[in-house]
Write a protein that holds these residues in place. Structure first.
Motif, mmCIF file in Angstrom:
data_model
loop_
_atom_site.group_PDB
_atom_site.id
_atom_site.type_symbol
_atom_site.label_atom_id
_atom_site.label_comp_id
_atom_site.label_asym_id
_atom_site.label_seq_id
_atom_site.Cartn_x
_atom_site.Cartn_y
_atom_site.Cartn_z
ATOM 1 N N ASN A 159 19.634 -5.716 -2.646
ATOM 2 C CA ASN A 159 20.185 -6.064 -4.185
ATOM 3 C C ASN A 159 19.996 -4.721 -5.128
ATOM 4 O O ASN A 159 19.637 -3.643 -4.300
ATOM 5 C CB ASN A 159 19.363 -6.749 -4.938
ATOM 6 C CG ASN A 159 18.498 -8.236 -4.080
ATOM 7 O OD1 ASN A 159 19.362 -8.076 -3.528
ATOM 8 N ND2 ASN A 159 17.428 -8.418 -4.727
ATOM 9 N N SER A 160 21.404 -4.752 -5.575
ATOM 10 C CA SER A 160 21.075 -3.295 -6.386
ATOM 11 C C SER A 160 20.701 -2.903 -7.889
ATOM 12 O O SER A 160 21.062 -2.327 -8.646
ATOM 13 C CB SER A 160 23.027 -3.053 -6.740
ATOM 14 O OG SER A 160 23.678 -4.622 -7.391
ATOM 15 N N ASN A 161 20.229 -3.853 -7.956
ATOM 16 C CA ASN A 161 19.404 -4.345 -9.333
ATOM 17 C C ASN A 161 17.842 -4.861 -9.543
ATOM 18 O O ASN A 161 16.904 -5.166 -10.575
ATOM 19 C CB ASN A 161 20.218 -5.369 -10.469
ATOM 20 C CG ASN A 161 20.289 -6.933 -9.943
ATOM 21 O OD1 ASN A 161 19.449 -6.793 -8.511
ATOM 22 N ND2 ASN A 161 20.262 -7.728 -10.600
ATOM 23 N N GLU A 162 17.292 -4.131 -8.506
ATOM 24 C CA GLU A 162 15.901 -3.849 -8.489
ATOM 25 C C GLU A 162 15.434 -3.786 -10.072
ATOM 26 O O GLU A 162 15.683 -1.953 -9.377
ATOM 27 C CB GLU A 162 15.647 -3.549 -7.148
ATOM 28 C CG GLU A 162 15.512 -4.422 -5.852
ATOM 29 C CD GLU A 162 14.413 -6.144 -6.076
ATOM 30 O OE1 GLU A 162 14.072 -5.900 -6.343
ATOM 31 O OE2 GLU A 162 15.449 -6.257 -5.541
ATOM 32 N N PRO A 163 14.127 -3.532 -10.603
ATOM 33 C CA PRO A 163 13.033 -3.192 -11.345
ATOM 34 C C PRO A 163 12.969 -1.456 -10.624
ATOM 35 O O PRO A 163 12.620 -2.202 -9.838
ATOM 36 C CB PRO A 163 12.688 -3.681 -12.282
ATOM 37 C CG PRO A 163 11.902 -5.147 -11.080
ATOM 38 C CD PRO A 163 13.658 -4.970 -10.315
ATOM 39 N N VAL A 164 12.893 -0.895 -11.859
ATOM 40 C CA VAL A 164 11.757 0.005 -11.588
ATOM 41 C C VAL A 164 10.137 -0.201 -11.271
ATOM 42 O O VAL A 164 9.574 -0.208 -11.657
ATOM 43 C CB VAL A 164 11.857 1.739 -12.528
ATOM 44 C CG1 VAL A 164 10.888 3.167 -11.951
ATOM 45 C CG2 VAL A 164 13.393 2.106 -12.057
ATOM 46 N N SER A 165 9.839 0.498 -9.717
ATOM 47 C CA SER A 165 8.332 -0.061 -9.833
ATOM 48 C C SER A 165 7.867 1.385 -8.236
ATOM 49 O O SER A 165 8.513 1.564 -7.237
ATOM 50 C CB SER A 165 8.162 -1.160 -9.147
ATOM 51 O OG SER A 165 7.092 -1.491 -8.643
ATOM 52 N N LEU A 166 6.455 1.478 -8.211
ATOM 53 C CA LEU A 166 5.947 1.994 -7.625
ATOM 54 C C LEU A 166 5.068 0.896 -6.215
ATOM 55 O O LEU A 166 4.463 1.610 -5.576
ATOM 56 C CB LEU A 166 5.124 2.860 -7.628
ATOM 57 C CG LEU A 166 5.721 4.238 -8.554
ATOM 58 C CD1 LEU A 166 5.252 5.742 -9.077
ATOM 59 C CD2 LEU A 166 6.667 5.129 -7.631
ATOM 60 N N SER A 167 4.760 -0.176 -6.519
ATOM 61 C CA SER A 167 4.659 -0.790 -6.089
ATOM 62 C C SER A 167 5.116 -1.158 -4.880
ATOM 63 O O SER A 167 5.531 -1.141 -4.575
ATOM 64 C CB SER A 167 4.292 -1.987 -7.304
ATOM 65 O OG SER A 167 5.580 -2.626 -7.193
ATOM 66 N N PHE A 168 3.901 -1.922 -3.483
ATOM 67 C CA PHE A 168 4.332 -2.367 -2.141
ATOM 68 C C PHE A 168 5.161 -3.170 -2.448
ATOM 69 O O PHE A 168 4.601 -3.983 -3.438
ATOM 70 C CB PHE A 168 3.452 -2.524 -1.411
ATOM 71 C CG PHE A 168 2.470 -1.195 -1.377
ATOM 72 C CD1 PHE A 168 3.164 -0.432 -0.864
ATOM 73 C CD2 PHE A 168 0.696 -1.606 -1.462
ATOM 74 C CE1 PHE A 168 2.301 1.058 -0.290
ATOM 75 C CE2 PHE A 168 0.402 -0.572 -1.002
ATOM 76 C CZ PHE A 168 0.640 0.997 -0.232
ATOM 77 N N GLY A 169 6.377 -3.270 -2.099
ATOM 78 C CA GLY A 169 7.348 -4.860 -2.532
ATOM 79 C C GLY A 169 6.483 -5.541 -1.395
ATOM 80 O O GLY A 169 6.383 -5.961 -0.307
ATOM 81 N N ALA A 170 7.133 -6.898 -2.152
ATOM 82 C CA ALA A 170 7.135 -8.388 -1.388
ATOM 83 C C ALA A 170 8.481 -8.726 -0.155
ATOM 84 O O ALA A 170 8.170 -9.772 -0.210
ATOM 85 C CB ALA A 170 6.669 -8.771 -2.797
ATOM 86 N N ASN A 171 9.258 -8.073 -0.524
ATOM 87 C CA ASN A 171 10.321 -8.242 0.282
ATOM 88 C C ASN A 171 10.949 -6.942 0.268
ATOM 89 O O ASN A 171 10.817 -6.064 0.202
ATOM 90 C CB ASN A 171 11.596 -9.484 -0.158
ATOM 91 C CG ASN A 171 12.465 -9.074 -2.001
ATOM 92 O OD1 ASN A 171 12.189 -7.682 -1.780
ATOM 93 N ND2 ASN A 171 11.726 -9.313 -3.126
ATOM 94 N N THR A 172 11.998 -7.121 1.595
ATOM 95 C CA THR A 172 12.816 -5.795 2.283
ATOM 96 C C THR A 172 13.529 -5.251 0.540
ATOM 97 O O THR A 172 13.309 -3.794 0.713
ATOM 98 C CB THR A 172 14.120 -5.842 2.842
ATOM 99 O OG1 THR A 172 13.268 -7.183 3.636
ATOM 100 C CG2 THR A 172 14.191 -5.262 3.572
ATOM 101 N N SER A 173 14.118 -6.170 -0.332
ATOM 102 C CA SER A 173 15.224 -5.740 -0.843
ATOM 103 C C SER A 173 14.521 -4.571 -1.916
ATOM 104 O O SER A 173 13.971 -2.824 -2.281
ATOM 105 C CB SER A 173 15.483 -6.336 -1.924
ATOM 106 O OG SER A 173 16.216 -5.338 -3.219
ATOM 107 N N GLU A 174 12.775 -4.715 -2.500
ATOM 108 C CA GLU A 174 11.957 -3.872 -3.644
ATOM 109 C C GLU A 174 11.350 -2.675 -2.265
ATOM 110 O O GLU A 174 10.793 -1.828 -2.882
ATOM 111 C CB GLU A 174 10.546 -5.207 -3.571
ATOM 112 C CG GLU A 174 10.735 -5.954 -4.625
ATOM 113 C CD GLU A 174 9.840 -7.136 -4.723
ATOM 114 O OE1 GLU A 174 8.649 -7.194 -4.277
ATOM 115 O OE2 GLU A 174 10.290 -8.358 -5.808
ATOM 116 N N ASN A 175 10.693 -3.137 -1.128
ATOM 117 C CA ASN A 175 10.596 -1.932 0.383
ATOM 118 C C ASN A 175 11.292 -0.444 0.065
ATOM 119 O O ASN A 175 11.152 0.588 -0.561
ATOM 120 C CB ASN A 175 10.435 -2.194 1.520
ATOM 121 C CG ASN A 175 9.316 -3.435 1.508
ATOM 122 O OD1 ASN A 175 8.694 -3.369 2.826
ATOM 123 N ND2 ASN A 175 8.536 -4.026 0.269
ATOM 124 N N VAL A 176 12.943 -1.147 -0.268
ATOM 125 C CA VAL A 176 13.545 0.009 -0.311
ATOM 126 C C VAL A 176 13.803 0.645 -1.203
ATOM 127 O O VAL A 176 13.465 1.451 -1.439
ATOM 128 C CB VAL A 176 15.298 -0.932 -0.008
ATOM 129 C CG1 VAL A 176 16.598 0.308 -0.017
ATOM 130 C CG2 VAL A 176 15.035 -1.199 1.842
#
Length: 240
Positions: free
Chosen positions: A161-178
């Motif tokens: 997605n283009s609107n993920e919040p800023v985070s340094l956590s390990f992502g729970a899905n591909t969009s967060e991962n990227v």
């Protein structure tokens, strides 16, 4: 009135300097940087000073307009030294002019200080300026958006997605991962830069962020830091 312009790869930022004070910064897309804008915004100016890493056709159009209107025009290039700042590149002109102006702006804000400068836009650049004015080089890496779009464009099954919040956590899905990986990689680079300076026994006085992602990135760094959105314009003021 003197107009100061910072032209990037996709956007143009400009303001005016009146008796040494900067007006608020305006931002337009490069495609909006036309003679109509020049007429509306710059017609009362006595001089235009521009630093550009963008399309030469745009700077040529501005030069022609200034010439036709008897307005002084100056385009800045990186130099070997200015105002006590010494360019660390073997070939000084090859240092990006935005980085050069960031060095001058940092020196103007933090005289005789060791400063790490992080400019986070289309690319993220990291530069170390010594208290004696010597530029000790730096790094260039892809900016946050470029990191994200780069991996999407070059892999078949990675979507984000283009609107993920800023985070340094390990992502729970591909969009967060990227997205989270892009922030983590950038934060990691800044932290390595800080560590390298400290390991040399140098007291790092300031970490300064500028550029479009400055506020978000600065919030992820544990080291005390400052955000100066107009840092490049402080560098441009050196040429008034």
């Amino acid at each position: 009135m003197i107009v100061l312009i910072d032209m990037g790869n996709s956007r143009v930022k400009y303001c005016t300097s009146v008796q040494g004070k900067l007006t608020p910064i305006n931002v337009v897309d490069n495609k909006e940087f036309t003679c109509r804008l020049f007429e509306n915004q710059f017609h009362k100016s006595s001089k235009v000073i521009i630093a550009s890493v963008g399309d030469k056709h745009l700077t040529d159009a501005l030069f022609d307009w200034c010439k036709a209107n008897n307005i002084s025009y100056q385009e800045i290039s990186s130099e070997k030294q200015k105002n006590g700042v010494v360019n660390g590149y073997q070939v000084p002109a090859q240092l990006g002019v935005d980085r050069w102006l960031g060095l001058l702006g940092a020196a103007a804000n933090f005289a005789n200080k060791n400063v790490l400068i992080v400019d986070s836009g289309t690319a993220t650049t990291i530069d170390f300026l010594g208290a004696d004015g010597q530029h000790h080089g730096g790094w260039i890496l892809s900016g946050i958006n470029t990191l994200v779009t780069g991996i999407i464009a070059n892999t078949s099954y990675v979507k984000a997605n283009s609107n993920e919040p800023v985070s340094l956590s390990f992502g729970a899905n591909t969009s967060e991962n990227v997205h989270n990986a892009a922030w983590a990689a950038t934060v990691g680079s800044v932290n390595v830069g800080i560590s390298q300076i400290q390991h040399q026994g140098i007291n790092l006085d300031e970490v300064v962020f500028t550029g479009g992602n400055a506020l978000k990135l600065s919030s992820l760094i544990n080291y005390q830091n400052k955000v100066i959105p107009e840092l490049v314009f402080h560098g441009l003021q050196s040429y008034i």
